[in-house]
Design a protein around this motif. Sequence first.
Motif, PDB file in Angstrom:
ATOM      1  N   PHE A 111      -3.946   9.607  11.417  1.00 47.89           N
ATOM      2  CA  PHE A 111      -3.881   9.616   9.954  1.00 47.89           C
ATOM      3  C   PHE A 111      -2.523  10.135   9.477  1.00 47.89           C
ATOM      4  CE2 PHE A 111      -4.923  11.809   5.853  1.00 47.89           C
ATOM      5  CZ  PHE A 111      -5.142  10.661   5.123  1.00 47.89           C
ATOM      6  N   ARG A 112      -2.080  11.266  10.022  1.00 48.09           N
ATOM      7  CA  ARG A 112      -0.769  11.834   9.627  1.00 48.09           C
ATOM      8  C   ARG A 112       0.377  10.900   9.999  1.00 48.09           C
ATOM      9  NH1 ARG A 112      -1.904  17.312  12.358  1.00 48.09           N
ATOM     10  NH2 ARG A 112      -3.402  18.182  10.940  1.00 48.09           N
ATOM     11  N   PHE A 113       0.273  10.313  11.184  1.00 52.97           N
ATOM     12  CA  PHE A 113       1.344   9.445  11.683  1.00 52.97           C
ATOM     13  C   PHE A 113       1.546   8.244  10.751  1.00 52.97           C
ATOM     14  CE2 PHE A 113       2.664   5.887  14.518  1.00 52.97           C
ATOM     15  CZ  PHE A 113       3.910   6.376  14.880  1.00 52.97           C
ATOM     16  N   CYS A 117       4.777   7.297   8.556  1.00 53.93           N
ATOM     17  CA  CYS A 117       5.456   6.002   8.678  1.00 53.93           C
ATOM     18  C   CYS A 117       5.731   5.416   7.299  1.00 53.93           C
ATOM     19  CB  CYS A 117       4.614   5.030   9.513  1.00 53.93           C
ATOM     20  SG  CYS A 117       4.628   5.368  11.279  1.00 53.93           S
ATOM     21  N   VAL A 118       4.742   5.456   6.416  1.00 54.04           N
ATOM     22  CA  VAL A 118       4.926   4.934   5.062  1.00 54.04           C
ATOM     23  C   VAL A 118       5.975   5.762   4.330  1.00 54.04           C
ATOM     24  CG1 VAL A 118       3.807   4.550   2.827  1.00 54.04           C
ATOM     25  CG2 VAL A 118       2.609   3.980   4.942  1.00 54.04           C
ATOM     26  N   ARG A 119       5.865   7.080   4.421  1.00 53.74           N
ATOM     27  CA  ARG A 119       6.779   7.984   3.717  1.00 53.74           C
ATOM     28  C   ARG A 119       8.227   7.743   4.136  1.00 53.74           C
ATOM     29  NH1 ARG A 119       4.883  12.720   5.328  1.00 53.74           N
ATOM     30  NH2 ARG A 119       3.304  12.725   3.714  1.00 53.74           N
ATOM     31  N   TYR A 120       8.461   7.529   5.428  1.00 49.44           N
ATOM     32  CA  TYR A 120       9.836   7.389   5.925  1.00 49.44           C
ATOM     33  C   TYR A 120      10.283   5.942   6.112  1.00 49.44           C
ATOM     34  CZ  TYR A 120       9.434  12.379   6.561  1.00 49.44           C
ATOM     35  OH  TYR A 120       9.246  13.715   6.338  1.00 49.44           O
ATOM     36  N   GLU A 152      -9.212   0.825   8.933  1.00 45.83           N
ATOM     37  CA  GLU A 152      -9.678   1.660   7.825  1.00 45.83           C
ATOM     38  C   GLU A 152      -8.533   2.182   6.961  1.00 45.83           C
ATOM     39  OE1 GLU A 152     -13.714   3.465   9.917  1.00 45.83           O
ATOM     40  OE2 GLU A 152     -11.975   4.749   9.702  1.00 45.83           O
ATOM     41  N   LEU A 153      -7.308   2.088   7.462  1.00 49.53           N
ATOM     42  CA  LEU A 153      -6.135   2.566   6.731  1.00 49.53           C
ATOM     43  C   LEU A 153      -5.478   1.403   5.994  1.00 49.53           C
ATOM     44  CD1 LEU A 153      -4.693   4.929   9.464  1.00 49.53           C
ATOM     45  CD2 LEU A 153      -5.804   5.606   7.335  1.00 49.53           C
ATOM     46  N   ASP A 154      -5.425   1.487   4.668  1.00 47.43           N
ATOM     47  CA  ASP A 154      -4.849   0.403   3.861  1.00 47.43           C
ATOM     48  C   ASP A 154      -3.389   0.139   4.180  1.00 47.43           C
ATOM     49  OD1 ASP A 154      -7.248  -0.007   2.542  1.00 47.43           O
ATOM     50  OD2 ASP A 154      -6.737   1.350   0.891  1.00 47.43           O
ATOM     51  N   ASP A 155      -2.689   1.142   4.688  1.00 51.01           N
ATOM     52  CA  ASP A 155      -1.264   0.983   4.982  1.00 51.01           C
ATOM     53  C   ASP A 155      -0.997   0.246   6.291  1.00 51.01           C
ATOM     54  OD1 ASP A 155      -0.317   2.259   2.652  1.00 51.01           O
ATOM     55  OD2 ASP A 155      -0.767   4.213   3.529  1.00 51.01           O
ATOM     56  N   VAL A 156      -2.023  -0.006   7.084  1.00 50.93           N
ATOM     57  CA  VAL A 156      -1.864  -0.761   8.336  1.00 50.93           C
ATOM     58  C   VAL A 156      -2.107  -2.238   8.037  1.00 50.93           C
ATOM     59  CG1 VAL A 156      -2.765  -1.139  10.664  1.00 50.93           C
ATOM     60  CG2 VAL A 156      -2.506   1.189   9.788  1.00 50.93           C
ATOM     61  N   LEU A 157      -1.108  -3.062   8.341  1.00 53.37           N
ATOM     62  CA  LEU A 157      -1.225  -4.498   8.106  1.00 53.37           C
ATOM     63  C   LEU A 157      -1.754  -5.235   9.325  1.00 53.37           C
ATOM     64  CD1 LEU A 157       2.140  -5.147   6.226  1.00 53.37           C
ATOM     65  CD2 LEU A 157      -0.156  -4.900   5.250  1.00 53.37           C
ATOM     66  N   VAL A 176       3.165  -1.489   9.678  1.00 51.86           N
ATOM     67  CA  VAL A 176       2.831  -0.640   8.534  1.00 51.86           C
ATOM     68  C   VAL A 176       3.369  -1.258   7.248  1.00 51.86           C
ATOM     69  CG1 VAL A 176       3.067   1.693   7.587  1.00 51.86           C
ATOM     70  CG2 VAL A 176       2.916   1.363  10.057  1.00 51.86           C
ATOM     71  N   ARG A 177       2.593  -1.124   6.193  1.00 51.72           N
ATOM     72  CA  ARG A 177       2.962  -1.625   4.869  1.00 51.72           C
ATOM     73  C   ARG A 177       4.228  -0.921   4.373  1.00 51.72           C
ATOM     74  NH1 ARG A 177      -0.556  -3.971   1.550  1.00 51.72           N
ATOM     75  NH2 ARG A 177      -2.350  -3.114   2.640  1.00 51.72           N
ATOM     76  N   LYS A 178       4.992  -1.606   3.543  1.00 48.54           N
ATOM     77  CA  LYS A 178       6.178  -1.001   2.937  1.00 48.54           C
ATOM     78  C   LYS A 178       5.778   0.109   1.981  1.00 48.54           C
ATOM     79  CE  LYS A 178       9.011  -5.138   2.869  1.00 48.54           C
ATOM     80  NZ  LYS A 178       9.582  -6.204   2.031  1.00 48.54           N
ATOM     81  N   GLY A 179       6.579   1.150   1.963  1.00 48.30           N
ATOM     82  CA  GLY A 179       6.378   2.229   1.002  1.00 48.30           C
ATOM     83  C   GLY A 179       6.944   1.833  -0.349  1.00 48.30           C
TER      84      GLY A 179
END
Length: 193
Positions: A111-113, A117-120, A152-157, A176-179
């Motif tokens: 979850f943190r990872f 990834c999105v943040r950076y 389950e994570l929306d940021d994972v494509l 990973v989705r773009k931030g």
Amino acid sequence: MTTKEERMSFLEEMEGVRRIRQPNRADIKKPRDLTPGHLERQRAAMAKPVVDRNPLTADDVDLLTSHDVLNWQRPGVQHGVFRKLRLGQYPIEARLDLHRMTVEEARREVFRFIQDCVRYGVRSALITHGKGERNVDGVAWLKSYLAKWLPELDDVLAFHSAQKHHGGTGAAYVMVRKGERQKKENRDRNSGR
């Protein structure tokens, strides 16, 4: 040996200095009484439930073995993009190794990872989960949970088991989705500014 002159000089320098008379014991104070405010804050802290903002579930997982291939993509991910991910053709910008973690530790770390990834602005990552070949039951536990968690994570494509040189079925490429910052940079770049 010190001479008489040195001793006299020393005594002159020490004139007016007094010996500190203090017992050779630690100064132990009685613990102070807790105030009503302190007791109320303590009670409130203990009564307040800890909110787990991690959406990853840890129940009802399909069990996988060491040779099972992870393969998933969110609707809308282009076939060519997913093919390139599957073949390991995107640069690996971040890595997470789950070896020797418990399921709960891995749940928190995944979850943190992905959040990091999105943040950076990391778009392509590698998560090493292991094959579970040493497990007596033949189940790749972390791999099984990872296959459940990532969708389950929306940021994972998308994700797919890695190529052999990156760990094979003991690791997975993750797209990973773009931030928001990356989306804004793309809009600015494509609007001709």
